[in-house]
Design an enzyme around this catalytic site. Structure first.
Site, PDB file in Angstrom:
ATOM      1  N   LYS A  66      26.318 -63.445-114.824  1.00 51.08           N
ATOM      2  CA  LYS A  66      25.912 -63.002-116.177  1.00 51.08           C
ATOM      3  C   LYS A  66      25.933 -61.474-116.239  1.00 51.08           C
ATOM      4  O   LYS A  66      26.456 -60.884-117.184  1.00 51.08           O
ATOM      5  CB  LYS A  66      24.496 -63.510-116.513  1.00 51.08           C
ATOM      6  CG  LYS A  66      24.399 -64.998-116.822  1.00 51.08           C
ATOM      7  CD  LYS A  66      22.937 -65.373-117.096  1.00 51.08           C
ATOM      8  CE  LYS A  66      22.747 -66.865-117.286  1.00 51.08           C
ATOM      9  NZ  LYS A  66      21.329 -67.248-117.467  1.00 51.08           N
ATOM     10  N   ALA A  83      19.301 -62.613-115.896  1.00 47.74           N
ATOM     11  CA  ALA A  83      18.477 -63.505-115.068  1.00 47.74           C
ATOM     12  C   ALA A  83      18.931 -64.943-115.255  1.00 47.74           C
ATOM     13  O   ALA A  83      19.571 -65.280-116.261  1.00 47.74           O
ATOM     14  CB  ALA A  83      17.004 -63.357-115.450  1.00 47.74           C
ATOM     15  N   ASP A  84      18.584 -65.758-114.293  1.00 50.06           N
ATOM     16  CA  ASP A  84      18.810 -67.193-114.439  1.00 50.06           C
ATOM     17  C   ASP A  84      17.615 -67.945-113.858  1.00 50.06           C
ATOM     18  O   ASP A  84      17.119 -67.590-112.796  1.00 50.06           O
ATOM     19  CB  ASP A  84      20.102 -67.629-113.734  1.00 50.06           C
ATOM     20  CG  ASP A  84      20.462 -69.035-114.171  1.00 50.06           C
ATOM     21  OD1 ASP A  84      20.888 -69.202-115.327  1.00 50.06           O
ATOM     22  OD2 ASP A  84      20.281 -69.976-113.377  1.00 50.06           O
ATOM     23  N   THR A  85      17.182 -68.952-114.599  1.00 57.42           N
ATOM     24  CA  THR A  85      16.010 -69.741-114.196  1.00 57.42           C
ATOM     25  C   THR A  85      16.433 -71.184-113.952  1.00 57.42           C
ATOM     26  O   THR A  85      17.120 -71.786-114.782  1.00 57.42           O
ATOM     27  CB  THR A  85      14.941 -69.689-115.309  1.00 57.42           C
ATOM     28  OG1 THR A  85      14.561 -68.328-115.498  1.00 57.42           O
ATOM     29  CG2 THR A  85      13.701 -70.501-114.940  1.00 57.42           C
ATOM     30  N   CYS A 120      16.321 -65.823-110.623  1.00 56.39           N
ATOM     31  CA  CYS A 120      16.987 -64.674-110.002  1.00 56.39           C
ATOM     32  C   CYS A 120      17.203 -63.623-111.082  1.00 56.39           C
ATOM     33  O   CYS A 120      17.706 -63.941-112.172  1.00 56.39           O
ATOM     34  CB  CYS A 120      18.316 -65.104-109.398  1.00 56.39           C
ATOM     35  SG  CYS A 120      19.113 -63.739-108.543  1.00 56.39           S
TER      36      CYS A 120
END
Ligand SMILES: Cc1cn([C@H]2C[C@H](O)[C@@H](COP(=O)(O)OP(=O)(O)OP(=O)(O)O)O2)c(=O)[nH]c1=O
Length: 210
Positions: A66, A83-85, A120
Site C-alpha cells: 500500500k 497500514a494493514d489490519t 502492520c
C-alpha cells in the site's frame, strides 16, 4: 525545488505527509495524535492472501505494498503512511467482512475464544524525499470474546458496524460489549497503532510530531 527535496537556495523543504488509505478510522486515529495528512490517497492493490502465507507475513506485505504503490505515484517530496489490519485465528486469516454472512462466519469462530489482531504500519518516502526513511512496525494484540449466543450474534449483525472490518467486528463499536480482555494496542485493532506510528514519525526529519 530539486529532486532531493531542497529549494534552489539549498534549504530543506517540508515533505508532505500522505496517508495511503480509504479508511476513515485511520484518518480519525491520526487526528487523535494531532496529525492531519496533507493528502489521503487510497492504495489500489490486490489484497488476496498468497497460498500458505502467514497472517504476519500477509500484514507486512500488504501494508508495504500500500505504501509503496502510493509513493510511486507521487512526484512531490512526501512520506507515505499505510497500514494493514488482519484478524487471525492461529495461522488462519479471517476475512474482512463485506456482507452479513462473512461477518457471521467470523463471529461464530471468534465466540468464546482468544484471537490475534495484527496491524502492520509502514512509512515509505517518495523518490524525491531521500531524507525520509523507510520504517515498519508490526503490532500484535490478543483479544478475547466472551461466548456469544446465537441471539447475541444476530444483534451484532443487526448493529451493522462490522461492515468493512477485518474479522467482522468493531472494537470501537457494539462488539466492545463482548470483549472480555485485550492485551496490546487498542488503536492497533481499530487500524493504526498510535504509539508505534508516533515512533516511526518521530524518527523522521519531517518534524511532524514533538
Ligand atoms: C478488528 C477491527 C478492524 N477494524 C478495521 C481496521 C481496518 O480499517 C479494517 C481492516 O482492513 P484494512 O485492509 O486494514 O484497511 P481498509 O481496507 O479499511 O483501509 P485501507 O486499506 O484503504 O487503509 O478493519 C476496525 O475498525 N475495528 C476493529 O475492531
Amino acid at each position: 525545488m530539486t529532486s532531493s527535496g531542497q529549494t534552489q537556495a539549498g534549504q530543506a523543504t517540508a515533505p508532505l505527509l500522505v496517508l495511503a488509505s480509504a479508511s476513515p478510522r485511520r484518518i480519525a486515529l491520526l487526528e487523535q495524535i494531532g496529525l492531519v495528512p496533507d493528502r489521503v490517497l487510497p492504495a489500489n492493490i490486490d489484497e488476496t492472501p498468497a497460498k500458505g502465507e502467514t497472517p504476519r507475513a500477509y500484514a507486512q506485505r500488504v501494508a508495504t505494498e500500500k505504501a509503496r504503490c502510493v509513493a510511486a505515484t507521487l512526484e512531490d517530496p512526501a512520506l507515505v503512511l499505510a497500514a494493514d489490519t488482519v484478524v487471525a485465528l492461529g495461522r488462519r486469516i479471517l476475512p474482512k467482512a463485506e456482507d452479513r454472512e462473512s461477518a457471521r462466519f467470523c463471529l461464530e469462530r471468534l465466540s468464546g475464544r482468544r484471537h490475534t489482531v495484527l496491524t502492520c504500519v509502514v512509512v515509505a518516502p517518495t523518490a524525491s524525499w531521500p531524507l525520509g526513511r523507510h520504517g515498519t512496525r508490526l503490532v500484535e494484540t490478543a483479544v478475547t470474546f466472551s461466548r456469544l449466543t446465537p441471539y447475541q450474534i444476530d444483534a451484532l449483525l443487526d448493529a451493522g458496524d462490522w461492515s468493512g472490518k477485518a474479522g467482522g467486528y468493531a472494537l470501537q463499536g457494539h462488539a466492545a460489549g463482548f470483549i472480555r480482555a485485550l492485551s496490546g494496542s487498542a488503536s492497533g485493532v481499530i487500524g493504526l497503532p498510535l504509539f508505534e506510528t508516533g515512533q516511526l514519525l518521530r524518527g523522521q526529519p519531517g518534524g511532524w510530531l514533538a
